[in-house]
Design an enzyme around this catalytic site. Structure first.
Site, short mmCIF file in Angstrom:
data_model
loop_
_atom_site.label_atom_id
_atom_site.label_comp_id
_atom_site.label_asym_id
_atom_site.label_seq_id
_atom_site.Cartn_x
_atom_site.Cartn_y
_atom_site.Cartn_z
N HIS A 171 111.96 -6.29 127.97
CA HIS A 171 112.08 -7.68 128.40
C HIS A 171 111.75 -8.62 127.26
CE1 HIS A 171 111.63 -11.31 130.86
NE2 HIS A 171 112.40 -10.67 131.71
N GLU A 229 115.16 -5.13 136.93
CA GLU A 229 116.41 -4.46 137.30
C GLU A 229 116.20 -2.99 137.68
OE1 GLU A 229 118.57 -6.59 137.54
OE2 GLU A 229 119.20 -7.59 135.71
N1 COA Z 1 116.57 0.35 125.32
C1 COA Z 1 116.61 0.65 124.01
N2 COA Z 1 116.16 -0.16 123.05
C2 COA Z 1 115.65 -1.34 123.43
C3 COA Z 1 115.57 -1.72 124.77
C4 COA Z 1 116.07 -0.82 125.74
N3 COA Z 1 116.05 -1.14 127.04
N4 COA Z 1 115.03 -2.95 124.86
C5 COA Z 1 114.77 -3.33 123.61
N5 COA Z 1 115.15 -2.36 122.74
C6 COA Z 1 115.05 -2.39 121.29
C7 COA Z 1 115.89 -3.48 120.69
O1 COA Z 1 117.20 -3.01 120.43
C8 COA Z 1 115.14 -3.80 119.44
O2 COA Z 1 115.44 -2.82 118.47
P1 COA Z 1 115.88 -3.21 116.98
O3 COA Z 1 114.73 -3.97 116.43
O4 COA Z 1 116.11 -1.87 116.36
O5 COA Z 1 117.11 -4.03 117.14
C9 COA Z 1 113.68 -3.58 119.83
O6 COA Z 1 113.72 -2.72 120.97
C10 COA Z 1 112.96 -4.83 120.23
O7 COA Z 1 113.72 -5.49 121.20
P2 COA Z 1 113.19 -6.81 121.94
O8 COA Z 1 113.03 -7.89 120.92
O9 COA Z 1 112.04 -6.45 122.78
O10 COA Z 1 114.42 -7.09 122.86
P3 COA Z 1 115.05 -8.48 123.31
O11 COA Z 1 113.99 -9.45 123.67
O12 COA Z 1 116.06 -8.92 122.33
O13 COA Z 1 115.87 -8.00 124.56
C11 COA Z 1 116.35 -7.19 126.69
C12 COA Z 1 115.34 -7.97 125.85
C13 COA Z 1 115.97 -7.29 128.15
C14 COA Z 1 117.74 -7.80 126.48
C15 COA Z 1 116.35 -5.71 126.21
O14 COA Z 1 115.07 -5.16 126.44
C16 COA Z 1 117.43 -4.89 126.88
O15 COA Z 1 118.56 -4.88 126.41
N6 COA Z 1 117.10 -4.17 128.00
C17 COA Z 1 118.11 -3.39 128.69
C18 COA Z 1 118.96 -4.28 129.55
C19 COA Z 1 118.21 -4.78 130.77
O16 COA Z 1 117.50 -4.04 131.44
N7 COA Z 1 118.42 -6.06 131.08
C20 COA Z 1 117.78 -6.71 132.20
C21 COA Z 1 116.74 -7.68 131.73
S1 COA Z 1 115.78 -8.33 133.05
#
Ligand code: COA
Length: 347
Positions: A235, A293
Site C-alpha cells: 500500500h 483488496e
Molecule cells: N507485489 C510485488 N512487489 C510490490 C508490491 C506487490 N504487491 N507492492 C509493492 N511492491 C514493490 C514495488 O514494485 C517497489 O519495488 P521497486 O522499488 O523494485 O520498484 C517496492 O515494492 C516498493 O513499492 P511501494 O513504494 O511500497 O509501492 P507503491 O506505493 O508505488 O504502490 C501499490 C502501492 C498498492 C500500488 C502496490 O503495493 C501494488 O501494486 N500492490 C498490488 C496491487 C494492489 O493490491 N492494489 C490495491 C491497492 S489498495
C-alpha cells in the site's frame, strides 16, 4: 528540481471525511474508526455521516436509476464491469444529486452482473436497505440477513479513504467547476486500474492458482521472479497491515460462523502469511502487507458476487465518498493545477 511523480505525502486538501494513519494502521471515517463504523452502520447511515445529513434513503433513487435502463443503450453490455459502470453513469443527468448517483452506481453494478450471466433483472424494492436490495438484485432472490450485514460491512468499509487516486481524480474534476456526474465518471476510470481498485478479482485468481497452502511460497516466489506484483499486498500509505483487511477478514469469519462459506478463508490466510514473508525477503526495507483488496476478494466471493462484479461493488461503496469530496472541494477548494518540469529527453 526532480519531479514528484507519485505526489507521496503531498497534502492537496483539508477534509473532515476520513483520516488514514499509515504508520499506526488506523482509519477514521467521518469521525469513527472503521472497525466501529463497519460493525454498527448500514451503508445509508455511513452516507448520512459523510454527507452531513440526518438520514439517507436510497430506495427511490434506485428505482429512478432502474427506470433509466432503457435509455442506456448498450452501456451495460460491456464485458468489463467498470467500462459498463463508466458508460452507464455518464448517461445520468448533470444535475443528479449525491443520492441519485450513489444509488445508480450500485444499481448499474447489480444489473451489469445479472446481464453478464443472461439472468433476468429484478427491479429495485425501495423498502429494503441498499445492501439488502443490491444483493437481492444480484442474486435474483432475497438475501439472508447475515449476507446483507456482510455487504453493509463491505460498503461502509470502502466508503472513503483519504486522498486515494480516484478521490483525487474526483476532486481535480470538481476543482474545475465541472459537474458531479463528470467527477464520478472520472473517478470510476481511476478506480478501475489494478493498482487501485482492480485487484480483488486477480486476488481470487491467485487463490485459485495457488490451490493449496503448501504451494503458496513457491507460487508467489515465481510471480516475483517473473516481475509481477502480488495482488492484494502492499500500500502507498500503510506501513503495517491495512486495517480494512482485518475488518473484512472478520466479516468473512462472521459469515462462516453463520454457515456461509466458500472454504477459502483458511487458504487466504495461508497465502497472506506466505506473501508477507516472500515480500519481506525481497523488500527488507519496505513493509508490504495485506491491503483492503485481499479480503475483499474472499468476502465478496462469500456473498456470491461474480468476480467481475468485485470492482464495480467497490465503486458502489466508494461513490459515497467521492460525492462528499466533491462537495468539500466546491466549498473550500481551489483549482488543482500542479506543475511539470520540461525536458527534451524522452521520459
Ligand atoms: N507485489 C510485488 N512487489 C510490490 C508490491 C506487490 N504487491 N507492492 C509493492 N511492491 C514493490 C514495488 O514494485 C517497489 O519495488 P521497486 O522499488 O523494485 O520498484 C517496492 O515494492 C516498493 O513499492 P511501494 O513504494 O511500497 O509501492 P507503491 O506505493 O508505488 O504502490 C501499490 C502501492 C498498492 C500500488 C502496490 O503495493 C501494488 O501494486 N500492490 C498490488 C496491487 C494492489 O493490491 N492494489 C490495491 C491497492 S489498495
Amino acid at each position: 528540481m526532480g519531479a514528484d511523480a507519485g505526489l507521496d505525502g503531498v497534502v492537496v486538501a483539508q477534509t473532515r471525511l476520513s483520516d488514514v494513519d499509515g504508520e499506526a494502521g488506523e482509519l477514521v471515517i467521518a469521525g469513527e474508526s472503521v472497525e466501529k463504523l463497519a460493525a454498527r452502520a448500514t451503508f445509508e447511515q455511513a452516507c448520512a455521516l459523510l454527507w452531513d445529513e440526518k438520514s439517507v434513503d436510497l430506495g427511490p433513487a434506485r428505482q429512478a436509476a432502474f427506470a433509466r435502463l432503457q435509455g442506456l443503450g448498450t452501456a451495460l453490455d460491456a464485458p468489463d464491469g467498470m467500462d459498463a459502470l463508466r458508460a452507464a453513469t455518464a448517461h445520468l443527468p448533470q444535475e443528479s444529486t449525491k443520492a441519485e448517483i450513489t444509488a445508480a452506481v450500485g444499481v448499474f453494478a447489480a444489473v451489469w452482473a445479472r446481464r453478464q450471466h443472461s439472468l433476468t433483472l429484478l427491479p429495485p424494492d425501495a423498502r429494503l436497505t441498499h445492501a439488502a436490495d443490491l444483493l437481492r438484485m444480484m442474486r435474483g432472490e432475497p438475501a439472508p440477513e447475515p449476507l446483507v450485514r456482510g455487504l453493509d460491512a463491505y460498503l461502509v468499509t470502502v466508503t472513503d479513504h483519504g486522498m486515494n487516486a480516484s478521490t483525487f481524480t474526483a476532486r481535480v474534476i470538481a476543482s474545475t467547476g465541472s459537474d458531479l456526474v463528470s467527477a464520478v465518471v472520472g473517478a470510476i476510470g481511476a478506480l478501475k486500474g489494478p493498482l487501485h481498485g482492480g485487484a480483488p478479482g486477480p486476488v481470487l485468481d491467485m487463490l485459485e492458482a495457488v490451490g493449496a497452502a503448501a504451494n503458496a511460497e513457491s507460487w508467489l516466489g515465481a510471480e516475483l521472479a517473473a516481475g509481477r506484483r502480488i495482488m492484494g499486498m502492499g500500500h502507498r500509505i500503510y506501513r503495517v497491515r491495512d486495517p480494512r483487511a482485518a475488518v473484512l477478514e472478520k466479516a468473512v469469519e462472521g459469515l462462516e460462523a453463520a454457515g456461509f462459506t466458500t472454504g477459502r478463508l483458511t487458504l487466504a490466510r495461508a497465502v497472506e502469511r506466505a506473501a508477507t514473508q516472500v515480500l519481506a525477503r525481497r523488500y527488507p526495507d519496505r513493509q508490504l502487507q495485506a491491503n483492503v483488496e485481499f479480503y475483499t476478494a474472499v468476502l465478496l466471493d462469500t456473498l456470491g458476487l461474480p468476480r467481475g462484479a468485485f470492482t464495480p461493488a467497490f465503486a458502489a461503496g466508494r461513490t459515497a465518498g467521492w460525492v462528499a469530496h466533491v462537495d468539500e472541494q466546491r466549498r473550500t477548494g481551489r483549482l488543482i493545477r500542479p506543475a511539470s518540469r520540461y525536458s527534451r529527453d524522452p521520459c
